[in-house]
Scaffold this motif. Structure first.
Motif, PDB file in Angstrom:
ATOM      1  N   TRP A 179      16.045  42.739   0.030  1.00  0.00           N
ATOM      2  CA  TRP A 179      15.507  41.382   0.199  1.00  0.00           C
ATOM      3  C   TRP A 179      15.888  40.834   1.580  1.00  0.00           C
ATOM      4  O   TRP A 179      15.056  40.215   2.257  1.00  0.00           O
ATOM      5  N   THR A 180      17.132  41.062   2.010  1.00  0.00           N
ATOM      6  CA  THR A 180      17.579  40.585   3.315  1.00  0.00           C
ATOM      7  C   THR A 180      16.781  41.242   4.438  1.00  0.00           C
ATOM      8  O   THR A 180      16.402  40.588   5.416  1.00  0.00           O
ATOM      9  N   GLN A 187      11.200  36.947   9.683  1.00  0.00           N
ATOM     10  CA  GLN A 187      11.604  35.979  10.702  1.00  0.00           C
ATOM     11  C   GLN A 187      11.456  36.550  12.108  1.00  0.00           C
ATOM     12  O   GLN A 187      10.968  35.874  13.022  1.00  0.00           O
ATOM     13  N   LEU A 188      11.846  37.812  12.296  1.00  0.00           N
ATOM     14  CA  LEU A 188      11.789  38.424  13.621  1.00  0.00           C
ATOM     15  C   LEU A 188      10.358  38.605  14.125  1.00  0.00           C
ATOM     16  O   LEU A 188      10.092  38.493  15.321  1.00  0.00           O
ATOM     17  N   ALA A 218      10.212  44.838  13.830  1.00  0.00           N
ATOM     18  CA  ALA A 218      11.095  43.895  13.132  1.00  0.00           C
ATOM     19  C   ALA A 218      11.828  44.589  11.992  1.00  0.00           C
ATOM     20  O   ALA A 218      13.018  44.336  11.752  1.00  0.00           O
ATOM     21  N   LEU A 219      11.133  45.480  11.267  1.00  0.00           N
ATOM     22  CA  LEU A 219      11.772  46.205  10.174  1.00  0.00           C
ATOM     23  C   LEU A 219      12.885  47.118  10.703  1.00  0.00           C
ATOM     24  O   LEU A 219      13.973  47.197  10.116  1.00  0.00           O
ATOM     25  N   ALA A 224      18.507  48.263  11.144  1.00  0.00           N
ATOM     26  CA  ALA A 224      19.637  48.569  12.015  1.00  0.00           C
ATOM     27  C   ALA A 224      20.728  47.524  11.884  1.00  0.00           C
ATOM     28  O   ALA A 224      21.926  47.852  11.891  1.00  0.00           O
ATOM     29  N   HIS A 225      20.341  46.272  11.748  1.00  0.00           N
ATOM     30  CA  HIS A 225      21.310  45.183  11.614  1.00  0.00           C
ATOM     31  C   HIS A 225      22.115  45.347  10.328  1.00  0.00           C
ATOM     32  O   HIS A 225      23.315  45.064  10.285  1.00  0.00           O
TER      33      HIS A 225
END
Length: 228
Positions: A179-180, A187-188, A218-219, A224-225
């Motif tokens: 979900w995050t 958002q990105l 963005a994905l 990666a984040h």
């Protein structure tokens, strides 16, 4: 133990995305019904079935609406059917204990929230009627937008859940982490969440096209984040 003076009524029917449940009881000639769930398309049909189950000796029907969490314009058809039933059978019917979003709907259309079957609430004097009408029209417009947003959110649930499942399988992550990732990618890329989810889901099909470049980027960044 059930007595003739106190007869439980239980029934369940599904209408739209949520189940409308109408529980209740009969005390001699008085029926107390308690709807729970949402007053959306088909809710009047559920009520019709429940009313048809009532004993012929019932002379008063009271609806406790405190368990109704959401309603759209179909809820007004629900009330209309209830009122027509009372008139055609010559019995007293009431619908009270409204709260939350359904109560706001009644306020905006001018119905009495203590008993929606009484009809419109009294209007202020002539000098303020126009201002009240304009304010009510604007509030109703805003509420209609809110209802539409809720409809879209309900419609988006399946594709978002599918996308979360795909990410859980491909990225070995939890449901919350998936979900995050979706939310951060939305958002990105400045793309609606349901559009991102639909792109993820479509890309797994045999003939599915890959997500747009900005969504893919963005994905990748969101995944990666998560790994940091």
């Amino acid at each position: 133990m059930t007595s003739a003076a106190h007869t439980p009524l239980a029934g369940r029917a599904t209408t739209g995305p949520e189940a409308l449940v109408i529980d209740g009881r009969v005390d001699v000639d008085r029926a107390v019904l308690a709807p729970r769930g949402e007053l959306v398309r088909g809710c009047a049909d559920v009520l019709a079935v429940k009313l048809a189950e009532l004993p012929s000796g019932v002379r008063r029907i009271e609806l406790d609406m405190s368990g109704v969490e959401f309603m759209d314009t179909a809820g007004l058809a629900f009330l209309e059917h209830l009122g027509d039933h009372g008139v055609s059978h010559g019995i007293e019917v009431t619908a009270g204990n409204w709260s939350g979003q359904p109560r706001r709907i009644l306020e905006l259309v001018g119905l009495d929230t203590t008993d929606a079957l009484r009809g419109p609430t009294p209007e202020p004097g002539p000098s303020t009627t126009s201002a009240v009408a304009l304010e009510r029209a604007e509030r109703l417009r805003l509420l209609q937008e809110e209802v539409e947003q809720l409809r879209q959110a309900i419609a988006s649930r399946p594709v978002i859940d599918q996308a979360r499942g795909i990410l859980m399988a491909t990225q070995a992550c939890t449901s919350d982490e998936a979900w995050t990732i979706l939310r951060e990618a939305s958002q990105l890329s400045n793309t609606k969440l349901r559009v991102v989810a639909a792109a993820v889901t479509a890309s797994t099909g045999t003939d599915g096209a890959p997500p747009p470049e900005e969504v893919r980027t963005a994905l990748r960044r969101a995944i990666a984040h998560r790994g940091r």
